[in-house]
Design an enzyme around this catalytic site. Sequence first.
Site, short mmCIF file in Angstrom:
data_model
loop_
_atom_site.label_atom_id
_atom_site.label_comp_id
_atom_site.label_asym_id
_atom_site.label_seq_id
_atom_site.Cartn_x
_atom_site.Cartn_y
_atom_site.Cartn_z
N CYS A 141 0.60 -0.84 -0.05
CA CYS A 141 0.03 0.53 -0.04
C CYS A 141 0.93 1.30 -0.22
O CYS A 141 0.12 1.85 0.12
CB CYS A 141 -0.89 0.10 1.21
N HIS A 200 -3.65 7.63 1.96
CA HIS A 200 -3.86 6.07 1.55
C HIS A 200 -5.09 5.96 2.17
O HIS A 200 -5.15 6.04 3.00
CB HIS A 200 -2.60 5.20 1.78
N ASN A 259 -10.34 0.19 0.05
CA ASN A 259 -8.49 -0.19 0.04
C ASN A 259 -8.54 -0.08 -1.54
O ASN A 259 -8.34 -1.80 -1.62
CB ASN A 259 -8.08 -0.88 1.47
O1 UT7 Z 1 -3.84 -0.64 4.04
C1 UT7 Z 1 -2.57 -2.07 3.91
C2 UT7 Z 1 -2.44 -1.40 5.37
N1 UT7 Z 1 -4.01 -1.82 6.42
C3 UT7 Z 1 -4.47 -1.24 7.47
O2 UT7 Z 1 -3.82 -0.11 7.95
C4 UT7 Z 1 -5.47 -1.55 8.17
C5 UT7 Z 1 -5.33 -1.44 9.65
N2 UT7 Z 1 -6.78 -1.57 10.41
C6 UT7 Z 1 -7.82 -1.83 10.58
O3 UT7 Z 1 -8.45 -0.83 9.98
C7 UT7 Z 1 -9.16 -2.57 11.19
O4 UT7 Z 1 -7.95 -2.47 12.09
C8 UT7 Z 1 -9.95 -3.08 10.94
C9 UT7 Z 1 -11.05 -2.42 10.21
C10 UT7 Z 1 -9.58 -4.16 10.16
C11 UT7 Z 1 -10.38 -4.17 11.65
O5 UT7 Z 1 -11.09 -3.40 12.84
P1 UT7 Z 1 -10.93 -3.14 14.07
O6 UT7 Z 1 -11.54 -2.23 14.67
O7 UT7 Z 1 -9.34 -3.07 14.84
O8 UT7 Z 1 -11.64 -4.54 14.60
P2 UT7 Z 1 -10.48 -6.37 15.46
O9 UT7 Z 1 -10.09 -6.27 14.41
O10 UT7 Z 1 -10.17 -5.79 16.72
O11 UT7 Z 1 -12.06 -7.12 15.01
C12 UT7 Z 1 -13.15 -6.46 16.85
C13 UT7 Z 1 -14.00 -7.80 16.32
C14 UT7 Z 1 -13.82 -8.91 16.23
O12 UT7 Z 1 -14.67 -9.50 17.01
P3 UT7 Z 1 -14.28 -10.16 18.53
O13 UT7 Z 1 -13.80 -10.92 19.05
O14 UT7 Z 1 -14.37 -8.59 19.14
O15 UT7 Z 1 -16.10 -10.58 19.24
C15 UT7 Z 1 -14.01 -9.02 15.22
O16 UT7 Z 1 -14.46 -10.81 14.65
O17 UT7 Z 1 -14.55 -7.79 15.01
C16 UT7 Z 1 -15.21 -8.69 13.84
N3 UT7 Z 1 -15.12 -8.72 13.03
C17 UT7 Z 1 -15.93 -8.48 11.92
N4 UT7 Z 1 -17.08 -8.62 12.24
C18 UT7 Z 1 -18.41 -8.13 11.40
C19 UT7 Z 1 -13.72 -8.26 12.18
N5 UT7 Z 1 -14.29 -8.44 10.93
C20 UT7 Z 1 -15.31 -8.20 10.80
C21 UT7 Z 1 -16.17 -8.15 9.87
N6 UT7 Z 1 -17.80 -7.65 9.73
N7 UT7 Z 1 -16.36 -7.87 8.28
#
Ligand code: UT7
Length: 323
Positions: free
Chosen positions: A114, A250, A280
Amino acid sequence: MSLKAVVCGCGAYLPEQVLTNHDLAKKVDTSDEWIRERTGIRERHVAADGEKTSDLAAHAARQALDAAGYAPDDIDLIIVATTTPDLTFPSTAAIVQAKLGVREGAAFDIQAVCTGFIYALSTAEKFLTSGQHKRALVIGAETFSRILDWTDRATCVLFGDGAGAFVLEAQEEADAGKRGVINSYLRCDGRLVDLLYVDGGVSSTQSTGHVRMQGNKVFREAVMRISQAMEWVAADAGIDVRAIDWFVPHQANERIIKGVVKKLDLATDQVISTIAGQGNTSAASIPLAYHQGVSDGRIKKDDLVLLEGMGGGLTWGAALLRA
Ligand code: UT7
């Protein structure tokens, strides 16, 4: 005599097919509400069967050439930033060169995920200001949909396909005036490979593999590293980061962008955001957003624009330019 690398045209291309959050909620356990609240994404574009990264790149490049008023013959350098090349070799840039009918100069790919467009822009700027090449196509192009695990809700909802391109030209400082790339900053910390990678490759599995990400760990790294890169690139050029006209980030997550805006005390209306409609698009997201800002009249000649990226590696970086 000193040379500057000036952006004299830009282009963009998004595949026709649109995949909404509601479409995704029918495939994996997710919801429109979760995706919008956590990322700001509503929909993304997905390449059609048989539509390759080089096709997307060539579309964006032709538009950039038209905008700049140049023909393929005027180009002597093509750099494609991509994580999703058509083939293992030759480079996608070589394929794009043939598709465009460019016959002179060099063509190669850059792989910094990215952050790829920032790496490519910085590299092209050095080739041009050294006097070795005259006019470059700098392209970010991805068919990220091809490396997604469509059963993994944590990653498949985040990414989209697309391409964006700049025509970058070497100009004498006296002719360029204030315009041109002013400074860039590139970084990588290879100790953090495991946070975001593809679990396959030529030398390991002989397969393409799928994107794997520890999203929340990447998130925690993002705001701090991006802000630091942006502050450095501006301060090193003797410019206060708050003096910029436009912030072209980005487009990984709206919450990351807002975090950076808050940390650097920028204004929300300085941000060019395309995340809602594109998701993204990895190396393509920065030139796609830049093109959006130019085509809707926000980014004007001489405006001070700050670009940033962060991705697998981890890689991150920033570039400062006058449009
Ligand atoms: O471009 C390259 C660089 N990439 C980035 O910069 C991405 C950086 N990361 C992010 O943007 C975020 O971390 C995400 C959008 C990927 C995830 O958001 P988050 O607030 O960090 O969520 P998390 O990974 O901590 O997950 C929270 C909860 C989890 O459930 P539990 O364990 O709390 O029950 C996940 O299993 O959300 C769940 N989850 C989802 N729920 C519904 C993860 N993906 C999904 C989904 N729909 N698509």
